[in-house]
Design a protein around this motif. Structure first.
Motif, mmCIF file in Angstrom:
data_model
loop_
_atom_site.group_PDB
_atom_site.id
_atom_site.type_symbol
_atom_site.label_atom_id
_atom_site.label_comp_id
_atom_site.label_asym_id
_atom_site.label_seq_id
_atom_site.Cartn_x
_atom_site.Cartn_y
_atom_site.Cartn_z
ATOM 1 N N MET A 102 0.837 -1.199 0.000
ATOM 2 C CA MET A 102 0.000 0.000 0.000
ATOM 3 C C MET A 102 0.882 1.264 0.000
ATOM 4 O O MET A 102 0.564 2.251 -0.670
ATOM 5 C CB MET A 102 -0.921 0.006 1.220
ATOM 6 C CG MET A 102 -1.946 -1.132 1.246
ATOM 7 S SD MET A 102 -2.979 -1.222 -0.228
ATOM 8 C CE MET A 102 -2.192 -2.598 -1.129
ATOM 9 N N LEU A 128 -5.913 3.886 1.730
ATOM 10 C CA LEU A 128 -5.526 2.514 1.393
ATOM 11 C C LEU A 128 -5.486 1.626 2.640
ATOM 12 O O LEU A 128 -5.896 0.455 2.598
ATOM 13 C CB LEU A 128 -4.164 2.512 0.700
ATOM 14 C CG LEU A 128 -4.141 3.093 -0.718
ATOM 15 C CD1 LEU A 128 -2.704 3.246 -1.209
ATOM 16 C CD2 LEU A 128 -4.935 2.218 -1.675
ATOM 17 N N THR A 160 -7.691 -1.819 3.430
ATOM 18 C CA THR A 160 -7.022 -3.128 3.436
ATOM 19 C C THR A 160 -6.656 -3.652 4.810
ATOM 20 O O THR A 160 -6.414 -4.857 4.967
ATOM 21 C CB THR A 160 -5.731 -3.066 2.588
ATOM 22 O OG1 THR A 160 -4.842 -2.086 3.150
ATOM 23 C CG2 THR A 160 -6.045 -2.695 1.148
#
Length: 490
Positions: A424, A464, A468
């Protein structure tokens, strides 16, 4: 281990360690660019080459005995005093050797002009080793909160002294005095916190026993040291002191996030993993949690620095260093690639896998040195740093396989969980770099480029991570909400 190791104690000690490192971050963030503007690349290179040799001798002198003290089931005064005097005696012998052999050693390192510095800096060897036993006592007692103030004080006073002397025109001496001030204050702090007072007691049998036990730890520490310091020696020999100085300045700056996060975390995790040596489930959970958290914190710093290396180098270091921005970027990238490995070395040491750690550390040292040497010999400093990035990508996969195999964790699932925050951060950095090249650089001065890049990167990475890493964030919030329960890790 003197106190119970659980999530609360480990988190508290990591917090204090990170605080002590973070407090010096601001000073180093300012002082490294200031010193780079006041001193030449050759002066930076001379001190860096000399310091690499001094630190190598200090590591050999410790011989892993202090690390072995951390693993001892109890604190035995005879053993502690014996290790102190053994370390001190060996350190003075090595300091004497470095003093008398300074000229040939400096010539072999490709820095003949650094011989006077080597003689002066030889005194750093006993100065550093004299505090090894005191630090071992602090670590095994998990007293990092008490040590934090002295750590902050030593780095702060040293940085202030270096800048003041450099402004006064003392040149390279400013960098040397910085090392001595930090060493003296740090030594005083370690003795104060540990309450250790050396006494004239020595038992050769205890030193021999610990030396046999710590050979694997010593070998891996030396191999890791070679990995980190060999690029400096290689660059000095093949490309000269000016390029070594550019590497040193860029490496100092790009290492600041590592010093803030990794040095704090690794110092706490080694005794913590040692305490969990016979509890595989807790140890495995602690490994994954600590790996994810350190990667989550450190990866965006390193990849973000890669994305913003050009305006950062020009703005912070000045025009004389501006051309070295690719070196800063590649060094940050090479360190960013290894962020998931941040907990692997303390895990292998603390879990009793010293032999495997030694073999892999030696292999890594050989491959890293060879790759950087090939890049420097065939091309430029940029080529050498590119080779370092490639090697570190291979090291990431190799170390991950070693650690997850030792832990009994399936490699693919463990690897993907560990590197996900890093991926990421890499996506964030690519987006920031694209925006810098195509939108920000043509329209904004370097100061605003840097500010806009940091803001954009922070927003992108935050989004991000929320997409995630929700399970990890929930786990961290849960730990933060139950401070009184002191649950076992994680």
């Amino acid at each position: 281990m003197s106190q119970q190791v659980n999530a609360k104690s480990v988190t508290r000690n990591v917090g204090w360690s990170v605080l002590s490192k973070t407090s010096t971050f601001g000073l180093k963030f300012v002082t490294v660019p200031i010193l780079a503007r006041l001193l030449s690349p050759e002066e930076f290179g001379a001190v860096a080459v000399a310091l690499a040799l001094v630190q190598f001798l200090a590591m050999i002198g410790g011989a892993g005995l202090a690390s072995a003290l951390i693993l001892e089931p109890r604190e035995d005064e005879e053993t502690i005093h014996s290790v102190f005097w053994a370390n001190l005696a060996l350190s003075f012998l090595m300091a004497a050797g470095l003093f008398f052999w300074a000229e040939p050693l400096a010539g072999w390192l490709g820095a003949a002009d650094a011989a006077p510095l080597l003689r002066l800096m030889s005194l750093l060897v006993p100065l550093q080793l004299a505090g090894d036993v005191a630090y071992a006592l602090v670590a095994r007692r998990m007293q990092f909160s008490k040590d934090a103030l002295w750590s902050m004080m030593s780095e702060s006073l040293a940085a202030i002294a270096a800048v003041a002397l450099a402004i006064a025109g003392f040149g390279v001496v400013a960098l040397v005095i910085q090392l001595f001030v930090a060493g003296v204050v740090r030594l005083a702090g370690l003795f104060f916190v540990s309450r250790y007072l050396p006494r004239l007691r020595f038992r050769l049998g205890e030193v021999t026993r610990l030396a046999r036990f710590s050979l694997g730890l010593m070998g891996s520490e030396i191999a890791n040291f070679v990995t980190f310091q060999s690029p400096m020696v290689v660059i000095s020999r093949f490309l000269g002191l000016a390029e070594a100085g550019a590497y040193s300045a860029a490496n100092r700056f790009s290492s600041i996030p590592n010093q803030v996060v990794l040095s704090a975390v690794m110092g706490v995790l080694f005794p913590a993993f040692s305490a969990m040596m016979h509890d595989r489930e807790r140890r495995s959970q602690a490994l994954m949690l600590s790996t994810q958290v350190t990667t989550l914190l450190l990866a965006p710093m390193m990849f973000g620095l890669w994305a913003l290396a050009e305006p950062a180098m020009f703005l912070l270091f000045g025009p004389q260093w501006a051309a070295a921005w690719p070196v800063l970027g590649l060094l940050a990238l090479s360190k960013g690639i290894l962020t998931p490995c941040s907990t692997f070395i303390p895990y292998l040491k603390g879990a009793g896998h010293g032999g495997a750690l030694f073999r892999w550390a030696v292999g890594r040292a050989v491959v890293t040195t060879a790759a950087v040497a090939y890049g420097a010999y065939e091309g430029t400093l940029v080529a050498a740093m590119t080779a370092l990035c490639i090697v570190n990508a291979l090291v990431l996969v190799g170390y991950s396989r070693l650690v997850f195999s030792a832990d009994g964790t399936p490699f693919l699932s463990g690897f993907l969980r560990a590197v996900r925050p890093m991926l990421m951060a890499a996506l964030m950095a690519l987006a920031v770099r694209y925006a810098l090249d195509h939108v920000l650089a043509p329209r904004l001065p370097a100061t605003l480029q840097l500010a806009a890049g940091i803001a954009l990167g922070g927003i992108l990475y935050g989004v991000l991570v929320l997409l995630t890493e929700r399970p990890l964030l929930r786990k961290l919030i849960e730990l933060a909400r139950r401070p009184k329960a002191s649950p076992a890790l994680p």
